[in-house]
Design a protein around this motif. Structure first.
Motif: not given
Lengths: 75, 361
Positions: A11, A13, A16-17, A19-20, A22-23, B20, B23, B27, B30, B34, B238
């Motif tokens: 991915m 950067v 990845a940002r 995705l973070v 969104q999560l 990276l 991040l 994720s 997170l 969830l 969104q």
């Protein structure tokens, strides 16, 4: 017809940002208990089941598809 | 092994990799959070709560009409709000409008492309939209004059960069929502052809979509080859919720009539029910004997029954609350590719690779 799901390559950067972010949105969602959700689904069914022609059959004469005679439009 | 020419570049590369990695771990944590939050509220199963509900009786549903006229596989169909007209589209490029009461064909259009995978009736009943391998969604106004050439009035509305998999008018004839093999969904203004909003988030082809019942606001759900079902805010673009429990492509999604849940059908041979307020899957409709994919699902009027069209030529009817199958219907001589319950719930229609449509009641 349908494409193959792409293999997850490295991915960027930026991705990845995203995705973070969104999560984070999904994690902050206000959820209710399954028992409450289930009760509401059941209540909806219960309230509408009498009006459901495929479950509580209406008289055959009122369902144009179940009627034996062919429906003719008079011009 | 690359050796950087300038020390600063090496530092930058290391920093980028660290960002990276950071991040990625964020994720991952997170995602765990969830799952934890969802699990905390998973206090009971739907079918357990439904044990006290009265069981459904025996079902006598059979084919009441057979619509013959397509020259090849029927791929999609939609009901008109008048509860009697149907539009269907086929692999041979034909789009036909039928009167389902009499089985008469009222209109027929030949599209310039084959594999018309999507079609939809306008809320007014005065137009139909369709598209497929042409990567577009076009709108045809329906003329009262049967001799008029419909193709002449065709309006190109949507343009994707891959096939059109599904389309639906919103509450009016003025806007169309589309999904595509290009991995996106999009909202278009019919009159100008302008793109109003695009929806990015699926990692592969989007195969289906369904609009929330108007009372529940401006959202829609989409399903794709990435095994995900995503719920979207139509105004902001969104993705507000995402569900990934299917083990293969999701071919069909349909809202529960109250708007609080939706069902999905997949190539993994299961249908599933996701509750939007509990934010999780609450039921799986499957049997060991059912091994072929589900192409299309829809609810009966009360939401108590879920109809699934399968690639093994059958229709399975499920008790949504108890999770059990109440009936299996035979008739089609090839895959069932599309299934919709009529607007007043008196019947449901199926389209098949056997070139026909059937009306069941």
């Amino acid at each position: 017809m349908k494409g193959d799901t792409p293999v997850n390559s490295t991915m960027s950067v930026g991705q990845a940002r995203k995705l973070v972010e969104q999560l984070k949105i999904e994690a902050s969602f206000c959820r209710i208990k399954v028992s409450k959700a289930a009760a509401d689904l059941m209540a909806y069914c219960d309230a509408h089941i009498c009006d459901d022609p495929l479950i509580s059959p209406i008289p055959t004469s009122e369902n144009p598809f179940r009627e034996k005679k062919f429906f003719c439009a008079l011009l | 092994m690359r050796s950087p020419l300038i020390p600063e570049m090496a530092t930058q590369e290391v920093q980028l990799n660290e960002t990276l990695a950071h991040l990625k771990s964020e994720s991952e944590s997170l995602k765990s959070k969830l799952e934890e939050e969802r699990a905390k509220l998973h206090d009971v199963e739907l079918h357990q709560v439904a044990e006290k509900v009265e069981g459904l009786g025996q079902f006598v549903m059979k084919t009441r009409r057979t619509l013959k006229g397509h020259g090849n596989k029927v791929l999609c169909m939609d009901w008109c709000k008048d509860k009697r007209r149907i539009v269907s589209s086929s692999q041979d490029g034909k789009v036909i409008v039928w009167d389902a009461f009499t089985t008469n064909k009222e209109h027929a259009v030949t599209m310039p492309c084959t594999w018309v995978m999507a079609c939809a009736y306008a809320p007014s009943g005065c137009a139909v939209a369709c598209g497929g391998l042409d990567n577009k969604c076009s709108v045809y106004p329906l003329s009262l004059d049967k001799n008029e050439n419909l193709a002449a009035k065709k309006k190109s509305v949507a343009m994707h960069t891959n096939y059109l998999s599904a389309c639906s008018f919103t509450n009016s004839d003025m806007q169309i929502l589309t999904s595509s093999g290009d991995g996106t969904c999009a909202l278009w203004d019919v009159e100008s052809g302008q793109l109003l909003q695009s929806f990015h988030g699926h990692a592969a082809d989007v195969l289906c979509l369904d609009l929330a019942p108007s009372e529940t606001g401006n959202t829609f759900v989409s399903g794709g080859c990435d095994k995900k079902a995503n719920v979207w805010d139509m105004r902001s673009g969104q993705c507000i919720q995402s569900f990934e429990t299917h083990e293969s492509d999701i071919n069909s999604v349909r809202y529960y009539p109250s708007g609080d849940a939706f069902a999905s059908g997949s190539d993994d041979a299961t249908c599933r029910l996701y509750d939007l307020r509990a934010d999780r899957e609450v039921a799986i409709y499957s049997k060991e004997s059912i091994i072929f994919g589900v192409s299309s699902v829809d609810f009966s009027l009360s939401g108590r029954l879920l109809f699934g069209g399968y690639n093994d030529y059958t229709i399975n009817v499920w008790d949504v609350l108890k999770g059990t199958r109440v009936s299996i219907l035979f008739g089609h001589e090839n895959r069932v590719s599309t299934l919709r319950v009529s607007p007043d719930g008196t019947a449901f229609s199926t389209g098949s690779w056997d070139h026909t449509l059937r009306i069941w009641a």
